[in-house]
Write a protein that holds these residues in place. Structure first.
Motif, PDB file in Angstrom:
ATOM      1  N   LEU A 114      -3.026  -1.131  12.085  1.00  0.00           N
ATOM      2  CA  LEU A 114      -3.814   0.045  11.652  1.00  0.00           C
ATOM      3  C   LEU A 114      -2.984   1.071  11.612  1.00  0.00           C
ATOM      4  N   VAL A 115      -3.386   1.623  10.312  1.00  0.00           N
ATOM      5  CA  VAL A 115      -2.573   2.941   9.774  1.00  0.00           C
ATOM      6  C   VAL A 115      -3.745   4.094   9.933  1.00  0.00           C
ATOM      7  N   ILE A 116      -3.416   5.301  10.405  1.00  0.00           N
ATOM      8  CA  ILE A 116      -4.419   6.324  10.309  1.00  0.00           C
ATOM      9  C   ILE A 116      -3.956   7.342   9.392  1.00  0.00           C
ATOM     10  N   GLY A 117      -4.877   8.234   8.943  1.00  0.00           N
ATOM     11  CA  GLY A 117      -4.527   9.415   8.128  1.00  0.00           C
ATOM     12  C   GLY A 117      -5.783  10.301   8.116  1.00  0.00           C
ATOM     13  N   HIS A 118      -5.599  11.199   6.982  1.00  0.00           N
ATOM     14  CA  HIS A 118      -6.822  12.145   6.670  1.00  0.00           C
ATOM     15  C   HIS A 118      -6.674  13.310   7.880  1.00  0.00           C
ATOM     16  N   TYR A 119      -5.595  13.818   8.098  1.00  0.00           N
ATOM     17  CA  TYR A 119      -5.406  14.726   9.251  1.00  0.00           C
ATOM     18  C   TYR A 119      -5.924  15.952   9.063  1.00  0.00           C
ATOM     19  N   ILE A 164      -5.552   2.882  22.798  1.00  0.00           N
ATOM     20  CA  ILE A 164      -6.532   1.815  22.340  1.00  0.00           C
ATOM     21  C   ILE A 164      -6.078   0.739  21.595  1.00  0.00           C
ATOM     22  N   TYR A 165      -5.244   0.918  20.578  1.00  0.00           N
ATOM     23  CA  TYR A 165      -4.573   0.131  19.652  1.00  0.00           C
ATOM     24  C   TYR A 165      -2.997   0.059  19.684  1.00  0.00           C
ATOM     25  N   PRO A 166      -2.272  -0.403  20.375  1.00  0.00           N
ATOM     26  CA  PRO A 166      -0.875   0.098  20.581  1.00  0.00           C
ATOM     27  C   PRO A 166      -0.232  -0.466  19.296  1.00  0.00           C
ATOM     28  N   GLY A 167       0.686   0.233  18.662  1.00  0.00           N
ATOM     29  CA  GLY A 167       1.411   0.338  17.671  1.00  0.00           C
ATOM     30  C   GLY A 167       0.878   0.852  16.190  1.00  0.00           C
ATOM     31  N   THR A 168      -0.311   1.583  16.842  1.00  0.00           N
ATOM     32  CA  THR A 168      -0.743   2.629  15.437  1.00  0.00           C
ATOM     33  C   THR A 168       0.294   3.096  14.638  1.00  0.00           C
ATOM     34  N   ILE A 169       0.017   2.952  13.083  1.00  0.00           N
ATOM     35  CA  ILE A 169       1.053   3.510  12.299  1.00  0.00           C
ATOM     36  C   ILE A 169       0.509   5.003  11.984  1.00  0.00           C
ATOM     37  N   LEU A 170       1.189   6.028  12.113  1.00  0.00           N
ATOM     38  CA  LEU A 170       0.931   7.216  11.379  1.00  0.00           C
ATOM     39  C   LEU A 170       1.184   7.318   9.952  1.00  0.00           C
ATOM     40  N   GLY A 171      -0.088   7.404   9.235  1.00  0.00           N
ATOM     41  CA  GLY A 171       0.573   7.460   7.671  1.00  0.00           C
ATOM     42  C   GLY A 171       1.018   8.859   7.481  1.00  0.00           C
ATOM     43  N   SER A 172       1.884   8.675   6.372  1.00  0.00           N
ATOM     44  CA  SER A 172       2.580   9.820   5.924  1.00  0.00           C
ATOM     45  C   SER A 172       3.026   9.722   4.465  1.00  0.00           C
ATOM     46  N   GLU A 173       2.933  10.612   3.877  1.00  0.00           N
ATOM     47  CA  GLU A 173       3.109  10.753   2.169  1.00  0.00           C
ATOM     48  C   GLU A 173       4.681  10.185   2.075  1.00  0.00           C
ATOM     49  N   GLY A 174       4.563   9.092   1.111  1.00  0.00           N
ATOM     50  CA  GLY A 174       5.699   8.301   0.631  1.00  0.00           C
ATOM     51  C   GLY A 174       5.892   7.041   1.282  1.00  0.00           C
ATOM     52  N   MET A 175       5.129   6.903   2.416  1.00  0.00           N
ATOM     53  CA  MET A 175       5.121   5.589   2.924  1.00  0.00           C
ATOM     54  C   MET A 175       4.545   4.395   2.304  1.00  0.00           C
ATOM     55  N   THR A 229       1.058  22.604   3.678  1.00  0.00           N
ATOM     56  CA  THR A 229       2.561  22.320   2.910  1.00  0.00           C
ATOM     57  C   THR A 229       3.125  20.911   3.927  1.00  0.00           C
ATOM     58  N   ARG A 230       2.316  20.622   4.480  1.00  0.00           N
ATOM     59  CA  ARG A 230       2.659  19.338   5.593  1.00  0.00           C
ATOM     60  C   ARG A 230       2.004  17.967   5.032  1.00  0.00           C
ATOM     61  N   HIS A 231       0.796  18.090   4.188  1.00  0.00           N
ATOM     62  CA  HIS A 231       0.256  16.904   3.601  1.00  0.00           C
ATOM     63  C   HIS A 231      -0.313  17.102   2.393  1.00  0.00           C
ATOM     64  N   LEU A 232      -0.480  16.218   1.440  1.00  0.00           N
ATOM     65  CA  LEU A 232      -1.095  16.176   0.032  1.00  0.00           C
ATOM     66  C   LEU A 232      -2.450  15.517   0.354  1.00  0.00           C
ATOM     67  N   VAL A 242       0.736  -1.245   0.007  1.00  0.00           N
ATOM     68  CA  VAL A 242       0.069  -0.008   0.050  1.00  0.00           C
ATOM     69  C   VAL A 242       0.763   1.330  -0.154  1.00  0.00           C
ATOM     70  N   ASN A 243       0.720   2.228  -1.109  1.00  0.00           N
ATOM     71  CA  ASN A 243       1.449   3.172  -1.257  1.00  0.00           C
ATOM     72  C   ASN A 243       0.604   4.539  -0.681  1.00  0.00           C
ATOM     73  N   ILE A 244       1.146   5.183   0.209  1.00  0.00           N
ATOM     74  CA  ILE A 244       0.150   6.469   0.470  1.00  0.00           C
ATOM     75  C   ILE A 244       0.853   7.577  -0.151  1.00  0.00           C
ATOM     76  N   LEU A 245       0.258   8.188  -0.962  1.00  0.00           N
ATOM     77  CA  LEU A 245       0.398   9.304  -1.776  1.00  0.00           C
ATOM     78  C   LEU A 245       0.108  10.520  -1.015  1.00  0.00           C
ATOM     79  N   GLY A 246      -0.992  10.586  -0.578  1.00  0.00           N
ATOM     80  CA  GLY A 246      -1.447  11.880   0.480  1.00  0.00           C
ATOM     81  C   GLY A 246      -2.385  11.331   1.578  1.00  0.00           C
ATOM     82  N   CYS A 247      -2.306  11.978   2.636  1.00  0.00           N
ATOM     83  CA  CYS A 247      -3.179  11.662   3.847  1.00  0.00           C
ATOM     84  C   CYS A 247      -3.622  12.804   4.421  1.00  0.00           C
ATOM     85  N   GLY A 248      -3.464  14.021   3.924  1.00  0.00           N
ATOM     86  CA  GLY A 248      -4.209  15.122   4.623  1.00  0.00           C
ATOM     87  C   GLY A 248      -5.804  15.188   4.133  1.00  0.00           C
ATOM     88  N   SER A 249      -6.238  16.076   4.770  1.00  0.00           N
ATOM     89  CA  SER A 249      -7.824  16.257   4.546  1.00  0.00           C
ATOM     90  C   SER A 249      -8.047  17.567   3.760  1.00  0.00           C
TER      91      SER A 249
END
Length: 305
Positions: free
Chosen positions: A267-272, A289-300, A18-21, A6-13
């Motif tokens: 679990l990976v979260i996004g749409h910040y 609640i869910y230990p080890g949650t991944i913060l999604g980021s561009e390019g991940m 300038t931080r997220h796409l 799974v390639n994350i291109l953008g995970c902003g809202s």
């Protein structure tokens, strides 16, 4: 070759920063590409991540908010300039064709390939697309407008031949394909050799669930139970829970609660929301609640292993 990435291109809202796409992802399943949502900046990010435009044949749109579909016109135009000639299928709410047809008529005249629209019922859990590699199902979400997530289910691979055993029983080469598919072997003397003696089971198929945008919605849990990876929107922190409810979005804690109840493996979260310059608060609340949650980021790039 990527097995299932799974390639994350953008995970902003919705509000550009300038931080997220804007939202977009690409699933790479053994070099077959499937796009989920197509916000502004998607094709530039594909260049940055060295993703091949030519391998993209299906685009899945969750809903018609601009941060999930404003990148479509530019991408379709670019595919034409690159000489694409194979069909491109866009899956999404029925209104996606109403949005795109006038744009295609004005800006994309004479495309060298066909664009086909496949309307998706956002209120039901149903098969949306199937090919030789996977099945894609809709996941009804709870948002301000018709919206659905998508469940990508890899098809079961064939069993692995145990070469030493097929040589021992002198299995003809012409029968190996049937044995991979589960057939037993009958020797010339009439002995039945069980398939389990000749093969090893294939690696279990992988499942990926994409859920953005949505309010907290436990109704989706049966559809995503035990998936290998869940992407769930986490637009807000708990301090902004009233705003999340008002806009039909989720908090990071709520996303983690869904993941926990569904017993997902990752679990990976996004749409910040653009209001958070620092995402550590979202990570902390989800981890409780869910230990080890991944913060999604561009390019991940996340591999389902």
């Amino acid at each position: 070759m990527a097995e299932f990435d799974v390639n994350i291109l953008g995970c902003g809202s919705a509000l550009p920063t300038t931080r997220h796409l804007a939202t977009s992802q690409i699933i790479n399943l053994r070099d077959k590409l499937y796009m989920i949502d197509c916000g502004e900046g998607t094709q530039v990010q594909m260049r940055r991540m060295r993703i091949k435009f030519s391998r993209l044949n299906h685009i899945f749109i969750s809903h018609l908010h601009g941060d999930h579909c404003f990148g479509l016109p530019g991408l379709l135009s670019t595919l034409g300039m690159l000489g694409r000639n194979g069909e491109l299928v866009i899956h999404g709410p029925k209104e996606i064709e109403d949005y795109m047809r006038p744009i295609l008529a004005i800006f994309c005249k004479g495309l060298p390939y066909e664009v086909r629209f496949n309307p998706v019922d956002t209120y039901s859990h149903a098969l949306v697309m199937e090919d030789r590699s996977l099945c894609v199902y809709s996941i009804p979400l709870k948002h301000r407008i018709p919206c659905c997530g998508y469940l990508f289910v890899e098809k079961q691979k064939e069993a692995h031949i145990i070469r030493e055993m097929t040589d021992f029983y002198q299995v003809p080469i012409r029968m190996l394909q049937e044995i991979k598919r589960g057939a037993d072997f009958i020797t010339p003397e009439g002995e039945v050799v069980p398939n389990a003696r000749l093969t090893r089971p294939a690696i279990p198929p992988k499942r990926y669930a994409y859920c953005s945008d949505t309010a907290f919605n436990p109704n989706i849990i049966p559809y995503i139970e035990g998936v290998d990876l869940l992407y769930h929107e986490a637009t807000f922190a708990e301090c902004d829970a009233p705003r999340a409810k008002e806009t039909f979005h989720s908090t990071a804690r709520q996303a983690a609660e869904i993941a926990k109840q569904a017993h997902v493996k990752k679990l990976v979260i996004g749409h910040y929301s653009a209001r958070y310059e620092e995402l550590s608060i979202l990570k902390k609340e989800a981890d409780e609640i869910y230990p080890g949650t991944i913060l999604g980021s561009e390019g991940m790039v996340i591999s389902l292993t």
